[in-house]
Design a protein around this motif. Structure first.
Motif, short mmCIF file in Angstrom:
data_model
loop_
_atom_site.label_atom_id
_atom_site.label_comp_id
_atom_site.label_asym_id
_atom_site.label_seq_id
_atom_site.Cartn_x
_atom_site.Cartn_y
_atom_site.Cartn_z
N SER A 136 -24.15 -19.27 11.03
CA SER A 136 -24.84 -20.16 11.97
C SER A 136 -26.14 -20.68 11.38
N ALA A 137 -26.89 -19.81 10.68
CA ALA A 137 -28.13 -20.24 10.04
C ALA A 137 -27.86 -21.24 8.91
N ALA A 138 -26.76 -21.03 8.17
CA ALA A 138 -26.41 -21.97 7.10
C ALA A 138 -26.09 -23.34 7.67
N THR A 139 -25.45 -23.37 8.83
CA THR A 139 -25.17 -24.64 9.49
C THR A 139 -26.45 -25.37 9.84
N ALA A 140 -27.42 -24.64 10.36
CA ALA A 140 -28.72 -25.26 10.68
C ALA A 140 -29.38 -25.78 9.41
N GLY A 141 -29.23 -25.08 8.29
CA GLY A 141 -29.81 -25.53 7.04
C GLY A 141 -29.21 -26.83 6.56
N VAL A 142 -27.89 -27.00 6.73
CA VAL A 142 -27.24 -28.25 6.33
C VAL A 142 -27.80 -29.42 7.14
N GLY A 143 -27.92 -29.23 8.46
CA GLY A 143 -28.48 -30.30 9.29
C GLY A 143 -29.90 -30.65 8.92
N ALA A 144 -30.73 -29.62 8.64
CA ALA A 144 -32.11 -29.87 8.23
C ALA A 144 -32.17 -30.59 6.90
N ALA A 145 -31.26 -30.26 5.99
CA ALA A 145 -31.24 -30.92 4.68
C ALA A 145 -30.90 -32.40 4.82
N VAL A 146 -29.91 -32.70 5.65
CA VAL A 146 -29.55 -34.11 5.87
C VAL A 146 -30.72 -34.87 6.49
N SER A 147 -31.40 -34.25 7.44
CA SER A 147 -32.55 -34.90 8.08
C SER A 147 -33.67 -35.14 7.08
N ALA A 148 -33.97 -34.14 6.24
CA ALA A 148 -35.02 -34.31 5.23
C ALA A 148 -34.66 -35.39 4.22
N LEU A 149 -33.38 -35.44 3.84
CA LEU A 149 -32.93 -36.48 2.91
C LEU A 149 -33.10 -37.86 3.51
N ALA A 150 -32.75 -38.00 4.78
CA ALA A 150 -32.91 -39.29 5.45
C ALA A 150 -34.38 -39.69 5.53
N GLY A 151 -35.26 -38.72 5.77
CA GLY A 151 -36.69 -39.03 5.81
C GLY A 151 -37.21 -39.51 4.48
N GLY A 152 -36.80 -38.85 3.39
CA GLY A 152 -37.21 -39.31 2.08
C GLY A 152 -36.69 -40.69 1.75
N LEU A 153 -35.43 -40.96 2.13
CA LEU A 153 -34.88 -42.29 1.88
C LEU A 153 -35.62 -43.36 2.69
N ALA A 154 -36.05 -43.00 3.90
CA ALA A 154 -36.79 -43.96 4.71
C ALA A 154 -38.12 -44.33 4.05
N VAL A 155 -38.82 -43.34 3.46
CA VAL A 155 -40.09 -43.62 2.77
C VAL A 155 -39.86 -44.52 1.57
N TRP A 156 -38.87 -44.15 0.75
CA TRP A 156 -38.59 -44.97 -0.42
C TRP A 156 -38.05 -46.34 -0.03
N GLY A 157 -37.27 -46.40 1.04
CA GLY A 157 -36.78 -47.69 1.50
C GLY A 157 -37.90 -48.59 1.99
N GLY A 158 -38.87 -47.98 2.73
CA GLY A 158 -40.02 -48.77 3.17
C GLY A 158 -40.83 -49.29 2.00
N LEU A 159 -40.95 -48.47 0.97
CA LEU A 159 -41.66 -48.91 -0.23
C LEU A 159 -40.89 -50.01 -0.95
N ALA A 160 -39.57 -49.89 -1.00
CA ALA A 160 -38.74 -50.88 -1.70
C ALA A 160 -38.80 -52.25 -1.04
N VAL A 161 -38.86 -52.29 0.28
CA VAL A 161 -38.92 -53.60 0.97
C VAL A 161 -40.36 -54.05 1.18
N GLY A 162 -41.31 -53.12 1.14
CA GLY A 162 -42.71 -53.49 1.40
C GLY A 162 -43.39 -54.14 0.21
N VAL A 163 -43.15 -53.61 -0.98
CA VAL A 163 -43.81 -54.17 -2.18
C VAL A 163 -43.43 -55.63 -2.38
#
Length: 436
Positions: free
Chosen positions: A239-266
């Motif tokens: 059950s804890a491993a399942t929560a870790g997978v969800g948190a990893a996907v969420s963190a990955l999406a957050g990082g992509l959002a920052v880099w995506g904002g930088l890619a379209v902002g510059v």
């Protein structure tokens, strides 16, 4: 009961606390909204201060940063206070209803549940219901409101940045919880069942410890407890491993959002579509926005746990009463009393063999009768029928000619009493029993 029906039933059950829950959502929106505002204002303030403008041009932003920083903590405190108050009120009401239902079920309806399993339903399963309001309902509602406002702010600054943030938030706030829920469904079901089985086994072991030791069965009983504990530990780890997978996907999406904002902002800054000072806002805004969806994968996992626990609680609340009280009970007859049992048949569960089969007796004033027999011969069953704790399958029991089923149970028990023998009162010396 379908899982969705279980959740809807809990929401209907919590209707008296909806006002407090709505207030908790409001303060939760203000708390996380203050976090987003703090990040956006700070980013603008740092970028603008780097241009060395007159200090007066920065004063509004400085005051806003202070206000958002203070407001975030204050609103979060109030949100937790109001949310927990509402949830504890719901739990108190639910626990009271469960105990009231148990009063109606005892003792005839309790054999359908093991003692330890019933204890687990009263404690762990009822406590798990609070997660629906604190860790599912509130975070999801707040995330929808604050996440939508964050996308709107980013869209107003740069439409392409708003689109990037929207996609990333949908990935972290919808796809990641769905993945977590799908993976957690089987794990949570297994964890809940094993917790109930382990609790039942421990309670049975403690209650039967003298007999187990006397007959040399305690090592096997303890070995089974160890096996259940290990299985429960493995299920919890999955059950804890399942929560870790969800948190990893969420963190990955957050990082992509920052880099995506930088890619379209510059490119937007270079083309003049975006003020250079606002580039920091576009890039750093996703960091605060993703705080609102970071807990949603875990919320999906809690939802599965709540569904399973609520189903077990409602099984107790929906269990039919072993004795049907009359809608219009007749008045109890006057003394002296004559108790008559005619062709009585009774059993504890619909599938169990009859503990009483065609039993008849009559007690007139002054007469005494002894019911003897080995364990399992029906002595306790007869007592339960006479006390209106158990419904007879056939036959009649009358008091001065009035069927006990036509009398209120409390009126019957005012006439028919039970003095149970507690073994621990007679397992010591005669002197100690005399002192008792």
């Amino acid at each position: 009961m379908r899982p969705g029906g279980t959740v809807l039933r809990l929401l209907r059950f919590a209707r008296p606390a909806w006002g407090r829950l709505t207030l908790a959502v409001l303060f939760g929106v203000l708390a996380l909204g203050s976090g987003v505002g703090l990040m956006a204002t700070s980013a603008w303030l740092i970028s603008r201060a780097a241009q060395h403008p007159p200090v007066l041009m920065l004063m509004v932003a400085v005051v806003a940063v202070r206000a958002f920083g203070l407001g975030r903590g204050v609103f979060r405190y109030v949100e937790r206070l109001v949310g927990h108050d509402a949830t504890f009120r719901i739990l108190a009401d639910l626990r009271a209803r469960v105990y009231e239902r148990l009063e109606r079920l005892a003792p005839g309806g309790l054999p359908a549940f093991r003692g330890g399993d019933l204890l687990n339903r009263l404690v762990a399963d009822v406590d798990a219901v609070q997660d629906l309001f604190l860790r599912v309902l509130l975070p999801c509602t707040v995330a929808a409101v604050v996440g939508g406002a964050s996308v709107g702010l980013a869209w107003a600054l740069l439409p392409s940045a708003g689109a990037v943030l929207l996609v990333a938030l949908l990935l972290a706030g919808v796809a990641a919880p769905w993945l977590s829920s799908t993976m957690a469904r089987r794990a949570e079901r297994r964890t809940t069942d094993l917790r109930a089985e382990l609790t039942s086994h421990v309670v049975d072991t403690l209650q039967g410890a003298p007999e187990l030791i006397a007959y040399g069965a305690s090592p096997a009983q303890l070995a089974e407890a160890t096996r259940l504990d290990r299985a429960f530990t493995r299920a919890t780890a999955r059950s804890a491993a399942t929560a870790g997978v969800g948190a990893a996907v969420s963190a990955l999406a957050g990082g992509l959002a920052v880099w995506g904002g930088l890619a379209v902002g510059v490119p937007a800054v270079r083309s003049g579509a975006l003020d250079g000072v606002l580039l920091a806002v576009v890039v750093l805004l996703p960091l605060a926005a993703f705080e609102v969806v970071a807990g949603l994968p875990l919320a999906a996992q809690y939802l599965e746990r709540v569904r399973r626990s609520a189903t077990r609680v409602f099984a107790v609340l929906d269990d039919p009463e072993p004795v049907r009280e009359p809608d219009d009970p007749v008045p109890p007859p006057a003394a002296p009393y004559t108790l008559s049992v005619q062709n009585l048949r009774a059993r504890w569960t619909p599938t169990a063999p009859y503990a009483l089969d065609d039993v008849s007796l009559e007690l007139t004033p002054g007469r005494r009768c002894a019911i003897v027999g080995p364990s399992g011969s029906g002595k306790t069953t007869l007592t339960a029928v006479l006390l209106r704790f158990l419904e007879p399958a056939s036959g009649r029991v009358t008091l001065n000619g009035v069927d006990l089923r036509d009398l209120a149970g409390d009126d019957v028990r005012r006439v028919v009493g039970l003095c149970a023998q507690d073994a621990h009162l007679f397992d010591s010396t005669i002197g100690e029993n005399v002192r008792l």
